[in-house]
Structures are given as structure tokens and as C-alpha cells.
Scaffold this motif. Structure first.
Motif, PDB file in Angstrom:
ATOM      1  N   VAL A   1     -32.043 -11.783 -27.280  1.00 54.98           N
ATOM      2  CA  VAL A   1     -31.748 -13.189 -26.990  1.00 54.98           C
ATOM      3  C   VAL A   1     -30.463 -13.546 -27.715  1.00 54.98           C
ATOM      4  CG1 VAL A   1     -32.562 -15.571 -27.081  1.00 54.98           C
ATOM      5  CG2 VAL A   1     -34.219 -13.700 -26.893  1.00 54.98           C
ATOM      6  N   THR A   2     -29.534 -14.167 -27.009  1.00 60.32           N
ATOM      7  CA  THR A   2     -28.270 -14.540 -27.645  1.00 60.32           C
ATOM      8  C   THR A   2     -27.586 -15.648 -26.858  1.00 60.32           C
ATOM      9  OG1 THR A   2     -26.149 -13.669 -28.444  1.00 60.32           O
ATOM     10  CG2 THR A   2     -26.938 -12.815 -26.360  1.00 60.32           C
ATOM     11  N   GLY A   3     -26.741 -16.403 -27.535  1.00 58.57           N
ATOM     12  CA  GLY A   3     -25.899 -17.368 -26.848  1.00 58.57           C
ATOM     13  C   GLY A   3     -24.807 -16.631 -26.086  1.00 58.57           C
TER      14      GLY A   3
ATOM     15  N   LEU B   1     -46.448 -14.327 -37.628  1.00 52.18           N
ATOM     16  CA  LEU B   1     -45.246 -13.692 -37.120  1.00 52.18           C
ATOM     17  C   LEU B   1     -44.227 -13.564 -38.234  1.00 52.18           C
ATOM     18  CD1 LEU B   1     -44.877 -15.767 -33.818  1.00 52.18           C
ATOM     19  CD2 LEU B   1     -46.022 -13.557 -34.099  1.00 52.18           C
ATOM     20  N   GLY B   2     -43.418 -12.551 -38.161  1.00 48.97           N
ATOM     21  CA  GLY B   2     -42.378 -12.346 -39.157  1.00 48.97           C
ATOM     22  C   GLY B   2     -41.002 -12.675 -38.593  1.00 48.97           C
ATOM     23  N   VAL B   3     -40.149 -13.210 -39.444  1.00 51.41           N
ATOM     24  CA  VAL B   3     -38.764 -13.484 -39.056  1.00 51.41           C
ATOM     25  C   VAL B   3     -37.843 -12.954 -40.146  1.00 51.41           C
ATOM     26  CG1 VAL B   3     -37.031 -15.231 -38.512  1.00 51.41           C
ATOM     27  CG2 VAL B   3     -39.378 -15.546 -37.737  1.00 51.41           C
ATOM     28  N   ILE B   4     -36.845 -12.192 -39.752  1.00 53.06           N
ATOM     29  CA  ILE B   4     -35.832 -11.694 -40.680  1.00 53.06           C
ATOM     30  C   ILE B   4     -34.514 -12.356 -40.323  1.00 53.06           C
ATOM     31  CG2 ILE B   4     -34.614  -9.657 -41.527  1.00 53.06           C
ATOM     32  CD1 ILE B   4     -37.019  -7.998 -40.605  1.00 53.06           C
ATOM     33  N   SER B   5     -33.877 -12.977 -41.305  1.00 52.95           N
ATOM     34  CA  SER B   5     -32.623 -13.678 -41.034  1.00 52.95           C
ATOM     35  C   SER B   5     -31.572 -13.309 -42.067  1.00 52.95           C
ATOM     36  CB  SER B   5     -32.840 -15.197 -41.029  1.00 52.95           C
ATOM     37  OG  SER B   5     -33.221 -15.649 -42.318  1.00 52.95           O
TER      38      SER B   5
ATOM     39  N   ALA C   1     -48.071  -8.637 -39.653  1.00 57.20           N
ATOM     40  CA  ALA C   1     -47.412  -9.502 -38.670  1.00 57.20           C
ATOM     41  C   ALA C   1     -47.699  -9.001 -37.259  1.00 57.20           C
ATOM     42  CB  ALA C   1     -45.908  -9.538 -38.920  1.00 57.20           C
ATOM     43  N   ASP C   2     -48.102  -9.920 -36.385  1.00 59.23           N
ATOM     44  CA  ASP C   2     -48.356  -9.541 -35.002  1.00 59.23           C
ATOM     45  C   ASP C   2     -47.074  -9.160 -34.281  1.00 59.23           C
ATOM     46  OD1 ASP C   2     -51.105  -9.979 -35.192  1.00 59.23           O
ATOM     47  OD2 ASP C   2     -50.904 -12.105 -34.703  1.00 59.23           O
ATOM     48  N   GLY C   3     -45.947  -9.656 -34.754  1.00 63.69           N
ATOM     49  CA  GLY C   3     -44.653  -9.352 -34.163  1.00 63.69           C
ATOM     50  C   GLY C   3     -43.549  -9.853 -35.076  1.00 63.69           C
ATOM     51  N   VAL C   4     -42.328  -9.403 -34.820  1.00 64.74           N
ATOM     52  CA  VAL C   4     -41.195  -9.750 -35.677  1.00 64.74           C
ATOM     53  C   VAL C   4     -40.009 -10.182 -34.824  1.00 64.74           C
ATOM     54  CG1 VAL C   4     -39.497  -8.868 -37.352  1.00 64.74           C
ATOM     55  CG2 VAL C   4     -41.899  -8.170 -37.523  1.00 64.74           C
ATOM     56  N   ILE C   5     -39.356 -11.268 -35.243  1.00 70.01           N
ATOM     57  CA  ILE C   5     -38.076 -11.689 -34.675  1.00 70.01           C
ATOM     58  C   ILE C   5     -37.010 -11.401 -35.718  1.00 70.01           C
ATOM     59  CG2 ILE C   5     -36.675 -13.624 -33.870  1.00 70.01           C
ATOM     60  CD1 ILE C   5     -39.258 -14.970 -32.926  1.00 70.01           C
ATOM     61  N   ALA C   6     -35.982 -10.682 -35.337  1.00 72.85           N
ATOM     62  CA  ALA C   6     -34.906 -10.333 -36.264  1.00 72.85           C
ATOM     63  C   ALA C   6     -33.594 -10.910 -35.768  1.00 72.85           C
ATOM     64  CB  ALA C   6     -34.790  -8.826 -36.418  1.00 72.85           C
ATOM     65  N   ILE C   7     -32.965 -11.722 -36.598  1.00 74.18           N
ATOM     66  CA  ILE C   7     -31.635 -12.235 -36.289  1.00 74.18           C
ATOM     67  C   ILE C   7     -30.651 -11.194 -36.813  1.00 74.18           C
ATOM     68  CG2 ILE C   7     -30.007 -14.132 -36.603  1.00 74.18           C
ATOM     69  CD1 ILE C   7     -32.410 -15.938 -37.175  1.00 74.18           C
ATOM     70  N   ALA C   8     -30.000 -10.490 -35.892  1.00 77.04           N
ATOM     71  CA  ALA C   8     -29.142  -9.366 -36.269  1.00 77.04           C
ATOM     72  C   ALA C   8     -27.699  -9.650 -35.874  1.00 77.04           C
ATOM     73  CB  ALA C   8     -29.632  -8.089 -35.584  1.00 77.04           C
ATOM     74  N   PRO C   9     -26.988 -10.453 -36.654  1.00 75.77           N
ATOM     75  CA  PRO C   9     -25.641 -10.868 -36.250  1.00 75.77           C
ATOM     76  C   PRO C   9     -24.590  -9.781 -36.390  1.00 75.77           C
ATOM     77  CG  PRO C   9     -26.143 -11.723 -38.428  1.00 75.77           C
ATOM     78  CD  PRO C   9     -27.394 -11.053 -37.929  1.00 75.77           C
ATOM     79  N   GLN C  10     -24.882  -8.755 -37.174  1.00 75.74           N
ATOM     80  CA  GLN C  10     -23.903  -7.699 -37.401  1.00 75.74           C
ATOM     81  C   GLN C  10     -24.350  -6.407 -36.739  1.00 75.74           C
ATOM     82  OE1 GLN C  10     -25.036  -8.947 -41.093  1.00 75.74           O
ATOM     83  NE2 GLN C  10     -23.000  -9.081 -42.004  1.00 75.74           N
ATOM     84  N   LEU C  11     -23.400  -5.620 -36.291  1.00 69.28           N
ATOM     85  CA  LEU C  11     -23.715  -4.404 -35.555  1.00 69.28           C
ATOM     86  C   LEU C  11     -24.554  -3.440 -36.383  1.00 69.28           C
ATOM     87  CD1 LEU C  11     -20.245  -3.778 -33.853  1.00 69.28           C
ATOM     88  CD2 LEU C  11     -22.313  -4.714 -32.804  1.00 69.28           C
TER      89      LEU C  11
ATOM     90  N   LEU D   1     -32.187 -11.050 -31.999  1.00 68.12           N
ATOM     91  CA  LEU D   1     -31.161 -12.018 -31.645  1.00 68.12           C
ATOM     92  C   LEU D   1     -29.788 -11.434 -31.982  1.00 68.12           C
ATOM     93  CD1 LEU D   1     -33.740 -13.734 -31.752  1.00 68.12           C
ATOM     94  CD2 LEU D   1     -32.381 -15.594 -32.677  1.00 68.12           C
ATOM     95  N   GLU D   2     -28.853 -11.579 -31.068  1.00 66.16           N
ATOM     96  CA  GLU D   2     -27.453 -11.197 -31.221  1.00 66.16           C
ATOM     97  C   GLU D   2     -27.153  -9.767 -30.784  1.00 66.16           C
ATOM     98  OE1 GLU D   2     -25.089 -13.246 -31.783  1.00 66.16           O
ATOM     99  OE2 GLU D   2     -26.015 -14.964 -32.710  1.00 66.16           O
TER     100      GLU D   2
END
Length: 356
Positions: A179-181, A84-88, A139-149, A168-169
Motif C-alpha cells: 500500500v502506498t501513495g 496486530l503489530g505495526v513497525i514504523s 500478533a495475528d498480523g503485522v503492518i510494516a511501514i518500510a520507507p527505505q529500500l 507500506l511504501e
């Protein structure tokens, strides 16, 4: 002549095939278990159409032989890389770092490896290139943490690549899970807490403009004050750092009418506490302070910080589950929005306003 493996138990740490100088392969497992190679493949990929006794026989054969399936073999059998891929972005901060840790832990438990790309800049081309790279790596899938618009806008252009994506965000489109707080609820709880203590004004040190969580907290702080019939002061905009909280806090500390401040994260709240202490303003005697995130050090600030606790581990775990669900069941579907609840943690930094 190749020596044969001796009879009797195999010494610990060695397999029967090790004695012949060759690594055991799937055919060896199938032969020992009395099944086909296809059945061994099904056991390796946890296929439901395998009888429990057959699964146990294959597992026992693998243990006896010391068989370790290669990742490439499993990929060929399942059509997946199990990666899996993660972009932060801004991965050194407490929130993103905690989310990454939770994703890695949950992925490992699910039998996946994680390839992470930490970006220093969030420009359009860099974001698109990161997704392209992870897709090219299989990558079978990617999670991206996207805190900025603007990160969200760039990611929206990559959804046509066919790689399952969870963000995320920032919401991207009508399909990509988010997914987000719950920043809006958290800011409301922080502001209502200070108003409930009797403060007639609540100031706000906001996070940088264009960051989704900062914008949501700012908007919720404003709407909560308006709903209470309280004037809304001009927000002070920081950059998430303790230094910015300190610089902005120095101007607030000079104002005797400031009795309550809600900071958009704990680091800026820490800088504010420093500025107030330096100016001789006691906390919470003169000024009450509430932060956001509940970093591990928050309970040890002087005074211990009242703050909004975000469960970053839960955010990471839920995002991983959503991604695996997308991988297991691809196809068009409505977007799933997951708001992770937040809690107000009341400590010694907040109290009633001073008696005039």
C-alpha cells in the motif's frame, strides 16, 4: 453463607453476580440465555451460524450480568490474539504519524488492539528482530511501514515466519500486499502544474536517496521534464527537514534563472520559502514553489503553499483492511498493490514566471 442476589432490577454499574462477589463467566451467560457455552463463544466471535434471536438472547444476558469477555478467552475460542503489530520508522513525521493514527482507529473498530514498535534505526538486524518480537507476542498480523529500500529487503527475509504481513511504501515479493501513495503521479502533477504556468525550467529539492517515495518523485519529475522537451537540472538532495530545505534554498535563491521549484515534501518547501524571503525573492512573483504531502500547516505558510495532498488516513485504513483480509483468508495468493490517489492543491505559492 453467600448472600443471594436480590430480585428486581440490578443497580446501574453492577451485575447480579457482583452481589455474590464473583465475576460472571461464560457459563452464567449460557445458563441465563438458555444456550450452550459453544453458542456464547460463537456470538462473541461473530460466527455467522447463529440465529438473530439467539444472538440477541445471548447479548441481553451479557448486558444483564455485566459480562465482559477476557481477551485470553476470546483468543482460545478463535485461535487468535486479536492483536496486530505495526513497525514504523521516523514516526514523528506527519505522514507516518497520520498513518499510525488511522491504523489504530480502524483496528479498534474491527475489535483489535495494536502493538507498535517505532524504530530509530533501519538496519537489517533491528528490522528482523522487530518482526520476530511481534510474532513471538502472538500478533495475528503485522503492518510494516518500510520507507527505505533496505528496510524492504530486511522484511523480505521475515515472510517465512507465517505471520500475515502488509507493507507500506516498498514492494517485497510477489505475495506481500503493498500500500502506498501514488508518488509518481503526484510528482508529475506538481511538475506539469509549474510547466503549465509558463515556467521553462523546474528545479527539484529531492528527499534522501534510497527512500522509495523520494526516488519515485525524483524519477517522475525527470521523466515529466523530458516528455515536455525541457532540460533537467541537477536535483538537490535534502533530508526531509525544513533545515535542509533552507540550506539548499539559499543556493537556489542566488540564481536569477530559478523561477520554479518542486520540493519533495512540505517541510523542505517551508525551508525554501524562508531562504527565498531572506534573499529578497518574492513568492510567487520571482519564484514559484510547490511542496508535497499537504501538512495541516501548509495552508498557513506565507504564502499558502501549493502542494500535493496525500491521504495518509486512507493509506492506514486500506493497509488494515488488507491485513485483516490476509488473516481471514491465509494462503498463497498474488500480491495486491494498492496505489492511493493524490491531488494537487493549488494555493498562492505558485504563479506565472516573472516577465523579463
Amino acid at each position: 453463607m453467600t448472600p443471594s442476589a436480590p430480585d428486581g432490577p440490578v443497580p446501574k454499574g453492577r451485575s447480579r453476580r457482583n452481589f455474590a462477589g464473583a465475576r460472571p463467566v461464560m457459563a452464567d451467560v449460557a445458563r441465563m440465555a438458555g444456550v450452550s457455552k459453544q453458542t456464547v463463544s460463537r456470538v462473541l466471535n461473530d460466527h455467522p451460524a447463529v440465529r438473530p434471536e439467539t444472538r440477541e438472547a445471548v447479548s441481553q444476558a451479557m448486558r444483564t450480568l455485566g459480562y465482559r469477555p477476557s481477551r485470553s478467552a476470546r483468543s482460545l475460542a478463535s485461535g487468535r490474539t486479536r492483536m496486530l503489530g505495526v513497525i514504523s520508522f521516523d514516526a514523528a513525521r506527519y505522514g507516518p504519524a497520520s498513518i499510525l493514527t488511522a491504523i489504530n482507529t480502524a483496528a479498534q473498530e474491527a475489535g483489535y488492539l495494536v502493538s507498535s514498535i517505532a524504530l530509530d534505526t533501519a538496519d537489517h538486524d533491528t528490522v528482523v528482530e522487530a518482526v520476530d518480537r511481534l510474532s513471538a507476542e502472538g500478533a495475528d498480523g503485522v503492518i510494516a511501514i518500510a520507507p527505505q529500500l533496505w528496510v524492504g529487503r530486511a522484511l523480505a527475509e521475515t515472510t517465512g515466519l507465517g505471520t500475515p504481513l502488509v507493507v507500506l511504501e516498498s514492494a517485497l515479493d510477489e505475495e506481500t500486499p503493498l500500500v502506498t501513495g501514488d508518488s509518481r503521479t503526484g510528482a508529475r502533477k506538481a511538475t506539469e502544474h509549474l510547466l503549465g504556468l509558463g515556467h521553462t525550467a523546474v528545479w527539484h529539492i529531492a528527499g534522501p536517496t534510497g527512500w522509495t517515495s523520494a526516488d519515485h518523485r525524483l524519477a517522475s519529475w525527470q521523466s515529466t521534464l523530458r516528455a515536455a522537451g525541457v532540460a533537467v537540472p541537477a536535483p538537490l538532495v535534502g533530508d526531509w527537514s525544513a533545515d535542509s530545505g533552507y540550506d539548499l534554498g539559499r543556493s537556489l535563491a542566488r540564481r536569477p534563472d530559478v523561477t520554479a521549484v518542486f520540493a519533495s515534501n512540505d517541510q523542505m518547501a517551508l525551508g525554501l520559502l524562508h531562504a527565498l524571503h531572506e534573499a529578497g525573492r518574492s513568492v510567487p512573483g520571482d519564484v514559484s514553489v510547490v511542496g508535497y504531502d499537504d501538512v495541516p500547516e501548509a495552508a498557513h505558510f506565507l504564502p499558502p503553499l501549493t502542494t500535493v495532498r496525500t491521504d495518509f488516513a486512507e493509506i492506514g485504513t486500506r493497509s488494515l483492511r488488507l491485513l485483516l483480509d490476509r488473516i481471514d483468508g491465509p494462503g498463497d495468493r498474488p500480491r495486491v498493490d494498492t496505489l492511493v490517489p493524490v491531488d494537487l492543491v493549488v494555493r498562492a505559492s505558485s504563479g506565472p514566471p516573472p516577465v523579463r
